[in-house]
Design an enzyme around this catalytic site. Sequence first.
Site, PDB file in Angstrom:
ATOM      1  NE  ARG A   1      -3.587  -2.189   2.828  1.00  0.00           N
ATOM      2  CZ  ARG A   1      -3.491  -3.222   3.523  1.00  0.00           C
ATOM      3  NH1 ARG A   1      -2.328  -3.257   4.090  1.00  0.00           N
ATOM      4  NH2 ARG A   1      -4.351  -4.106   3.455  1.00  0.00           N
TER       5      ARG A   1
ATOM      6  CE  LYS B   1      -6.683  -0.173   4.360  1.00  0.00           C
ATOM      7  NZ  LYS B   1      -8.081  -0.420   3.342  1.00  0.00           N
TER       8      LYS B   1
ATOM      9  CG  HIS C   1      -4.709   0.654  -3.796  1.00  0.00           C
ATOM     10  ND1 HIS C   1      -3.947   0.486  -2.716  1.00  0.00           N
ATOM     11  CD2 HIS C   1      -5.744  -0.344  -3.800  1.00  0.00           C
ATOM     12  CE1 HIS C   1      -4.688  -0.259  -1.947  1.00  0.00           C
ATOM     13  NE2 HIS C   1      -5.557  -0.916  -2.698  1.00  0.00           N
TER      14      HIS C   1
ATOM     15  NE  ARG D   1      -3.045  -3.609  -1.050  1.00  0.00           N
ATOM     16  CZ  ARG D   1      -2.626  -4.387   0.008  1.00  0.00           C
ATOM     17  NH1 ARG D   1      -1.347  -4.500  -0.168  1.00  0.00           N
ATOM     18  NH2 ARG D   1      -3.472  -4.955   0.535  1.00  0.00           N
TER      19      ARG D   1
ATOM     20  CG  HIS E   1      -6.703  -8.593   1.428  1.00  0.00           C
ATOM     21  ND1 HIS E   1      -6.953  -8.982   0.230  1.00  0.00           N
ATOM     22  CD2 HIS E   1      -6.433  -7.317   1.655  1.00  0.00           C
ATOM     23  CE1 HIS E   1      -6.775  -7.934  -0.493  1.00  0.00           C
ATOM     24  NE2 HIS E   1      -6.544  -6.935   0.450  1.00  0.00           N
TER      25      HIS E   1
ATOM     26  CE1 TYR F   1      -6.627  -7.347  -6.830  1.00  0.00           C
ATOM     27  CE2 TYR F   1      -6.691  -8.124  -4.598  1.00  0.00           C
ATOM     28  CZ  TYR F   1      -6.502  -7.144  -5.607  1.00  0.00           C
ATOM     29  OH  TYR F   1      -6.263  -5.977  -4.805  1.00  0.00           O
TER      30      TYR F   1
END
Length: 347
Positions: free
Chosen positions: A171, A202, A274, A277, A300, A309
């Site tokens: 990120r 995150k 992004h 990414r 994630h 994806y």
Amino acid sequence: MAQPAVPDLPAPGAALESGPKHESHPLVERYLEHVRVEKRLAQRTVELYALDLDKLQANARQAGVALTQVHSTHMRRWVAQMHGAGRSGRGIALILSGWRGFYTWLGREGLVSSNPVQDVRAPKVAKPLPKALSVDEAVQLASYPGDEAGDPQLEVRDQCITELLYGCGLRIGELVGLDVAASGQARGWVDVQAGEAHVLGKGSKRRSVPVGRQALQALQAWLAVRSQWVSGLPRQDPALFINQRGARLSPQHIRVRLKRRSLQAGLATPVHPHMLRHSFASHVLQSSGDLRAVQELLGHANITTTQVYTRLDYQHLAKVYDAAHPRAVSPHPIPAGKTMAKPRNRS
């Protein structure tokens, strides 16, 4: 206690925000002061909240209802009218979020008994597929040597940034947070010897991702340039990526440089961090088919976030099929919610 009757509402499609400007309600002013001073939200965020609450006040005036007497019935009618007027589901969701925060605050102040926005949701819209580059486009961008008229040292830095974003799936915040060396205060760093990047993602969750050979070579070249830039500076910023004055790069600076680089490299679409990414995740999944591994690499928390994806992977396979199979029928739309099934064992 019986609730007061809900006043008549404007017919669907009626203008909700027309008419002269009115002064903000005192409760709205108090709430905006609360988010500005006590919650310390950014000025731009406060301004957006103010715009959303202007809409709420206009709607309440047209419905002839006080802000503290608004019901969920009003909210649902207003959502329907916004949707009918062409506002996107995401836009409506953002407005409802601002209204929900306002009524949550009113509840804490004892001014309303319930939150009329609590169970109101924006219309569902199909999630767009993340934009990803093809493998050839990603390699073209990462391998771009730079503009001959540009500063070669800046090109070395920008190439390293591109290689790490695409090669590690970082990120933009994780990239900006990298320091040149590991320390107790570092949010992240790259272990060159081990070929690993350690980042803070995150939710303040740390993870380690492998760094490929090309990215390591670009990093070594950038570290040589960086040492020249910081030589002689009275105070050295620990940031891995700095400007020529020795200060840590901002996310916006990197976005601008990457967009410039992608256009100079001849890509049809301007590239943002992004997108690299997304490209990383899509290309790893296309090659491996290992969704769990991609989840770990991206950091994630929930695999459903990663499953988008698989739709990109299905899109890739459909393009390959169209190009290679003599009986192909083009194009192949991706059905909503489609995921790529695992191939059966034909042995």
